[in-house]
Enzyme design. Structure first.
Site, PDB file in Angstrom:
ATOM      1  N   HIS A 282       4.718  -0.687  16.665  1.00  0.00           N
ATOM      2  CA  HIS A 282       3.608  -1.376  15.993  1.00  0.00           C
ATOM      3  C   HIS A 282       2.260  -0.941  16.559  1.00  0.00           C
ATOM      4  CE1 HIS A 282       6.587  -4.753  14.720  1.00  0.00           C
ATOM      5  NE2 HIS A 282       6.652  -3.706  13.929  1.00  0.00           N
TER       6      HIS A 282
ATOM      7  N   ASP B  33       5.275   0.483   1.217  1.00  0.00           N
ATOM      8  CA  ASP B  33       5.466   0.610   2.665  1.00  0.00           C
ATOM      9  C   ASP B  33       6.125   1.966   2.934  1.00  0.00           C
ATOM     10  OD1 ASP B  33       5.959   0.260   5.339  1.00  0.00           O
ATOM     11  OD2 ASP B  33       7.425  -1.350   5.097  1.00  0.00           O
TER      12      ASP B  33
ATOM     13  N   ASP C 121     -20.236 -19.096   9.487  1.00  0.00           N
ATOM     14  CA  ASP C 121     -19.977 -19.102   8.045  1.00  0.00           C
ATOM     15  C   ASP C 121     -19.385 -17.780   7.549  1.00  0.00           C
ATOM     16  OD1 ASP C 121     -22.126 -17.536   8.456  1.00  0.00           O
ATOM     17  OD2 ASP C 121     -23.371 -18.407   6.880  1.00  0.00           O
TER      18      ASP C 121
ATOM     19  N   TYR D  27      12.800   7.614  18.476  1.00  0.00           N
ATOM     20  CA  TYR D  27      11.576   7.536  19.284  1.00  0.00           C
ATOM     21  C   TYR D  27      11.911   7.885  20.727  1.00  0.00           C
ATOM     22  CZ  TYR D  27      10.922   4.743  15.109  1.00  0.00           C
ATOM     23  OH  TYR D  27      10.911   4.321  13.796  1.00  0.00           O
TER      24      TYR D  27
ATOM     25  N   ARG E 103       9.712   8.708  12.129  1.00  0.00           N
ATOM     26  CA  ARG E 103      10.288   7.761  11.161  1.00  0.00           C
ATOM     27  C   ARG E 103       9.998   8.302   9.778  1.00  0.00           C
ATOM     28  NH1 ARG E 103       8.404   3.444  12.984  1.00  0.00           N
ATOM     29  NH2 ARG E 103       6.588   2.928  11.715  1.00  0.00           N
TER      30      ARG E 103
ATOM     31  N   GLU F 280      10.116   6.793   5.937  1.00  0.00           N
ATOM     32  CA  GLU F 280      10.296   5.520   5.218  1.00  0.00           C
ATOM     33  C   GLU F 280       9.913   5.664   3.758  1.00  0.00           C
ATOM     34  OE1 GLU F 280       7.698   2.282   6.517  1.00  0.00           O
ATOM     35  OE2 GLU F 280       9.098   0.819   5.665  1.00  0.00           O
TER      36      GLU F 280
ATOM     37  N   HIS G  55      14.008  -3.421   5.039  1.00  0.00           N
ATOM     38  CA  HIS G  55      13.755  -4.843   4.740  1.00  0.00           C
ATOM     39  C   HIS G  55      13.419  -4.963   3.265  1.00  0.00           C
ATOM     40  CE1 HIS G  55       9.511  -3.575   4.839  1.00  0.00           C
ATOM     41  NE2 HIS G  55       9.854  -2.896   5.926  1.00  0.00           N
TER      42      HIS G  55
ATOM     43  N   GLU H  92      14.207   3.205   6.277  1.00  0.00           N
ATOM     44  CA  GLU H  92      13.281   3.740   7.285  1.00  0.00           C
ATOM     45  C   GLU H  92      13.921   3.994   8.649  1.00  0.00           C
ATOM     46  OE1 GLU H  92      10.361   0.816   8.719  1.00  0.00           O
ATOM     47  OE2 GLU H  92      10.986  -0.509   7.092  1.00  0.00           O
TER      48      GLU H  92
ATOM     49  N   HIS I  14       7.179  -7.525   4.454  1.00  0.00           N
ATOM     50  CA  HIS I  14       8.514  -7.973   4.866  1.00  0.00           C
ATOM     51  C   HIS I  14       8.804  -9.144   3.954  1.00  0.00           C
ATOM     52  CE1 HIS I  14       7.930  -6.077   9.118  1.00  0.00           C
ATOM     53  NE2 HIS I  14       8.104  -5.188   8.165  1.00  0.00           N
TER      54      HIS I  14
ATOM     55  N   HIS J 217      15.345  -0.381  15.714  1.00  0.00           N
ATOM     56  CA  HIS J 217      15.064  -1.315  14.614  1.00  0.00           C
ATOM     57  C   HIS J 217      16.105  -1.137  13.526  1.00  0.00           C
ATOM     58  CE1 HIS J 217      13.413   2.029  12.239  1.00  0.00           C
ATOM     59  NE2 HIS J 217      12.685   2.375  13.294  1.00  0.00           N
TER      60      HIS J 217
ATOM     61  N   ASP K 272       2.447   5.087   9.266  1.00  0.00           N
ATOM     62  CA  ASP K 272       3.119   4.053   8.472  1.00  0.00           C
ATOM     63  C   ASP K 272       2.012   3.307   7.757  1.00  0.00           C
ATOM     64  OD1 ASP K 272       4.493   1.909   7.465  1.00  0.00           O
ATOM     65  OD2 ASP K 272       5.650   1.528   9.289  1.00  0.00           O
TER      66      ASP K 272
END
Ligand code: GLY
Ligand code: MN
Ligand code: MN
Length: 434
Positions: free
Chosen positions: A239, A267, A35, A384, A402, A404, A350, A380, A357, A346, A256
């Site tokens: 990520h 973001d 539950d 790397y 990065r 951003e 976005h 961003e 996103h 990347h 991030d």
């Protein structure tokens, strides 16, 4: 432009075909064990059109009906369940507080819905929402079909609501922009707080705690996505969310993290030295990313195609990596063959809105769409350099950077929603050391 929920429904009603019904389901409750449930967050489309936050509900909009145009199916009032799980608005409540013309129990939806859908030619629903409503719609339509010999007219077309609703959500109203600025301000405070508290020997999760504290203290009850807090080589993992390693003297940490405030996301990424001072190599990489960030953002204005910002970031990063010897050869050939992508893999950003996103197409008729006033997006760029990379001098390894920020397109250019998060090398060093 500021719209209330009912004005949004009217605007949507004007955009669908004649004789349509629009169905949007609430987000599903996700069980964790027995539950115990994962914390609930309403579906963005559902909230955007209703403002209603309870699970186990569904809205039906019937633009061509004079009566019962906007209907909410919701949970029944239940004193016992309310004692255990909290308040329920109930059918009377949603009519009074959420502007429903009629409301029914979610428990009787399979009985009532076929009657309400009969006569509609088209049914619109979100094909991208993971709530399983498509199977329910098929069974309701099937129920109508069973009665065709008694004169029932089943709907003929199932249509996607996504492109229409996503286009509406892509252009932010002024009240949405205000909420996004509040989310951005809370996130700004969190990044400054974290920069001021970072120390060698701290664990990544301890730094993450500074963000969560600042978000919650300011009424942003959750991050807009899982926070990424990566020191050293972890800063190169896009990520990375384990956030469980020790932060080392001499390393950079990439964070991030952005909050969600009243259904609107921020973001933001910052990369800063754990000991307060960039090394010469970290400084070189940071400067290239910062320049890419600046020059990409300068492409953000109405009429410019979305992809221009990305192309600019690639040019600046390739030129920077050539200048420090991390790439060799001809600039144009490297760009054409995508040889920079082992360092920058990347895109520049976005759409940002109710979801991190966010919805909205990036292309129209096969080409990158032009930017328009009211769009909100991230910028961003990053570089790397993993420890495991071959053919790279050791001095560069484990550096991931990065930067951003969130920007809104205005009538003549752009506005940074996160202008006060320390960004230049001097600002970052001062904040960490201060
Ligand atoms: N935080 C996810 C992203 O930057 O896209
Ligand atoms: Mn991010
Ligand atoms: Mn982002």
């Amino acid at each position: 432009m500021t719209l209330n929920f009912s004005e949004r429904r009217d605007l949507l009603a004007d955009k669908v075909l004649e004789d349509s019904a629009i169905i949007v389901s609430a987000a599903s409750v996700k069980s964790r064990i027995s539950d115990t449930e994962y914390s609930y967050r309403q579906d963005s489309n559902f909230y955007y059109l209703s403002g209603y936050e309870e699970p186990e509900s569904l809205i039906l909009i019937r633009p061509n009906q004079d009566k019962e145009r906007f209907i909410i199916f919701c949970r029944d009032r239940d004193p016992l369940r309310e004692q255990w799980d909290g308040f329920r608005t109930g059918q009377e409540g949603v009519i009074q507080d959420y502007g429903a013309d009629a409301a029914y129990s979610i428990n009787s939806i399979d009985e009532i819905m076929p009657k309400l859908l009969e006569g509609a030619k088209n049914i619109y629903f979100s094909m991208s929402a993971p709530c399983g409503v498509d199977a329910k719609i098929s069974s309701w339509v099937e129920d109508i079909r069973k009665n065709t010999r008694s004169g029932a007219e089943p709907p003929q077309n199932l249509l996607s609501l996504d492109s229409i609703l996503h286009e509406m959500r892509l252009i932010k109203e002024s009240n949405e922009m205000d909420l996004m600025k509040q989310a951005a301000n809370i996130t700004t405070e969190a990044h400054i707080r974290a920069m001021q508290s970072v120390r060698p020997g701290m664990y990544e999760y301890q730094l993450e705690a500074e963000y969560l504290y600042a978000f919650n203290k300011n009424g942003a009850r959750s991050p807009a996505y899982n926070s990424i807090v990566g020191g050293g080589n972890n800063s190169c993992i896009l990520h990375y969310v384990e956030n469980n390693a020790e932060l080392k003297d001499g390393d950079l940490v990439l964070v991030d993290a952005g909050c969600e405030y009243k259904y609107y996301a921020s973001d933001v990424t910052r990369t800063f030295p754990v000991n307060g001072k960039f090394s010469p190599e970290q400084r070189e990489i940071y400067s290239i990313v910062l320049e890419a960030h600046k020059q990409s953002m300068e492409q953000a204005k109405p009429g410019n195609k979305w992809n221009l910002m990305h192309e600019k970031s690639v040019e600046v990063i390739v030129e920077g990596l050539l200048s420090i010897g991390l790439l060799q050869g001809s600039r144009d050939e490297i760009i054409e063959k995508g040889e920079y992508s082992k360092f920058y893999m990347h895109r520049i950003g976005h759409w940002l809105g109710m979801d991190v996103h966010d919805v909205g197409s990036y292309k129209q008729d096969g080409d990158w769409r032009p930017l328009e006033e009211g769009m909100v997006m991230t910028v961003e760029p990053g570089i790397y350099i993993l420890d495991s990379m071959e053919d790279v001098d050791d001095k560069w390894k484990g550096i991931g950077v990065r930067i951003e920020d969130d920007i809104a397109i205005t009538d003549s250019g752009f506005e940074i929603l996160t202008p006060d998060v320390p960004r230049t090398i001097e600002e970052v060093e001062q904040t960490v050391q201060g």
